[in-house]
Design an enzyme around this catalytic site. Structure first.
Site, mmCIF file in Angstrom:
data_model
loop_
_atom_site.group_PDB
_atom_site.id
_atom_site.type_symbol
_atom_site.label_atom_id
_atom_site.label_comp_id
_atom_site.label_asym_id
_atom_site.label_seq_id
_atom_site.Cartn_x
_atom_site.Cartn_y
_atom_site.Cartn_z
ATOM 1 N N ASN A 6 0.927 -1.120 0.007
ATOM 2 C CA ASN A 6 -0.001 -0.281 -0.248
ATOM 3 C C ASN A 6 0.899 1.113 0.136
ATOM 4 O O ASN A 6 1.761 1.398 0.935
ATOM 5 C CB ASN A 6 -0.818 -0.012 1.206
ATOM 6 C CG ASN A 6 -1.981 1.084 0.969
ATOM 7 O OD1 ASN A 6 -1.703 2.239 0.867
ATOM 8 N ND2 ASN A 6 -3.364 0.734 1.102
ATOM 9 N N VAL A 8 0.764 4.050 1.035
ATOM 10 C CA VAL A 8 0.520 4.969 2.152
ATOM 11 C C VAL A 8 1.841 4.566 3.120
ATOM 12 O O VAL A 8 2.362 5.367 3.814
ATOM 13 C CB VAL A 8 -0.723 5.067 2.684
ATOM 14 C CG1 VAL A 8 -0.891 5.800 4.210
ATOM 15 C CG2 VAL A 8 -1.551 5.639 1.830
ATOM 16 N N SER A 9 2.065 3.288 3.025
ATOM 17 C CA SER A 9 2.982 2.807 4.099
ATOM 18 C C SER A 9 4.314 3.244 3.639
ATOM 19 O O SER A 9 5.049 2.731 2.541
ATOM 20 C CB SER A 9 3.038 1.221 4.105
ATOM 21 O OG SER A 9 4.126 0.573 4.627
ATOM 22 N N PRO A 10 5.292 3.738 4.494
ATOM 23 C CA PRO A 10 6.461 4.219 4.062
ATOM 24 C C PRO A 10 7.384 2.846 3.846
ATOM 25 O O PRO A 10 8.325 3.091 2.758
ATOM 26 C CB PRO A 10 7.078 4.857 5.430
ATOM 27 C CG PRO A 10 5.883 5.390 5.892
ATOM 28 C CD PRO A 10 5.025 4.564 5.662
ATOM 29 N N GLN A 13 6.715 2.225 0.185
ATOM 30 C CA GLN A 13 7.302 3.384 -0.527
ATOM 31 C C GLN A 13 8.766 2.828 -1.044
ATOM 32 O O GLN A 13 9.446 3.117 -2.098
ATOM 33 C CB GLN A 13 7.312 4.538 0.089
ATOM 34 C CG GLN A 13 5.768 5.291 0.367
ATOM 35 C CD GLN A 13 5.819 6.269 1.088
ATOM 36 O OE1 GLN A 13 6.743 7.058 1.159
ATOM 37 N NE2 GLN A 13 4.711 6.306 1.990
#
Length: 211
Positions: A6, A8-10, A13
């Protein structure tokens, strides 16, 4: 190769950006790990049911640092710049990764979740812990252009995701000009980062509305 993630999860990323840097095309499986049915799905091959989870020909890896290292070692095409083979340089990269895992990311996520999830002002202890982490990162990027070497490594990409978490809540980094300059250098090295950041911002805003 499948990547359960996802944006949004660092940690997710970090893996996505390492993949972009290496020119890897993932079979992306966007999931919401907070849903019981998703956790149950992930538990079939990842007992911790966390993201990111990477699957390639039955080989499963979770934890973003482990995935990033695997990707560079397998798909770096002989270019070891992102995770240098020289033991001394690699030891610094590893130290920065452990710093991110043990202090930078933890202090950043604790601070952000206190504001967004708990709707509270971070405690003085939280604020000081985050300032300590940022102060250390500032010292790293004043020693050299990047956190572990004179060029981009996976340590920069992973730490970038932790700092991006703070900029998402408009945390004031004015006291850390070295970090601000470093962020510009790192993002300038990453393919299509503007497009990536746009998607990250949009998905983050959607997520925040659900809190």
């Amino acid at each position: 190769m499948e990547l359960y993630y996802n944006i949004v999860s660092p940690p997710c990323q970090s893996v996505l950006l390492v993949g972009k840097k290496l020119g890897i095309t993932f079979d992306l499986k966007e999931v919401n790990p907070h849903l019981p049915e998703v956790r149950e799905q992930l538990r079939k091959f990842n007992p911790q049911h966390t993201i990111p989870t990477f699957v390639e020909d039955g080989h499963v890896i979770w934890e973003s640092y482990a995935i990033a290292i695997y990707l560079v070692e397998k798909y770096g095409n002989g270019d070891d710049a992102l995770y240098p083979r020289d033991p001394k340089v690699r030891s610094v990269v590893n130290q920065r990764l452990f710093f991110d895992n043990g202090l930078m990311f933890k202090s950043a996520i604790e601070y952000v979740e206190c504001i967004l999830k708990k709707k509270l002002e971070p405690t003085e202890e939280m604020q000081q812990r985050l300032k300590k982490a940022l102060g250390l990162l500032e010292s790293f990027v004043k020693e050299r252009a990047f956190v572990a070497s004179d060029h981009l490594t996976i340590a920069d990409i992973c730490l970038l995701s932790s700092v991006t978490l703070l900029t998402g809540i408009k945390y004031d980094l004015a006291a850390f000009p070295g970090i601000t300059a470093w962020v510009a250098r790192v993002t300038g090295e990453l393919p299509d980062y503007g497009e990536f950041h746009k998607e990250l911002y949009e998905k983050s805003m959607e997520y925040i509305k659900t809190l």
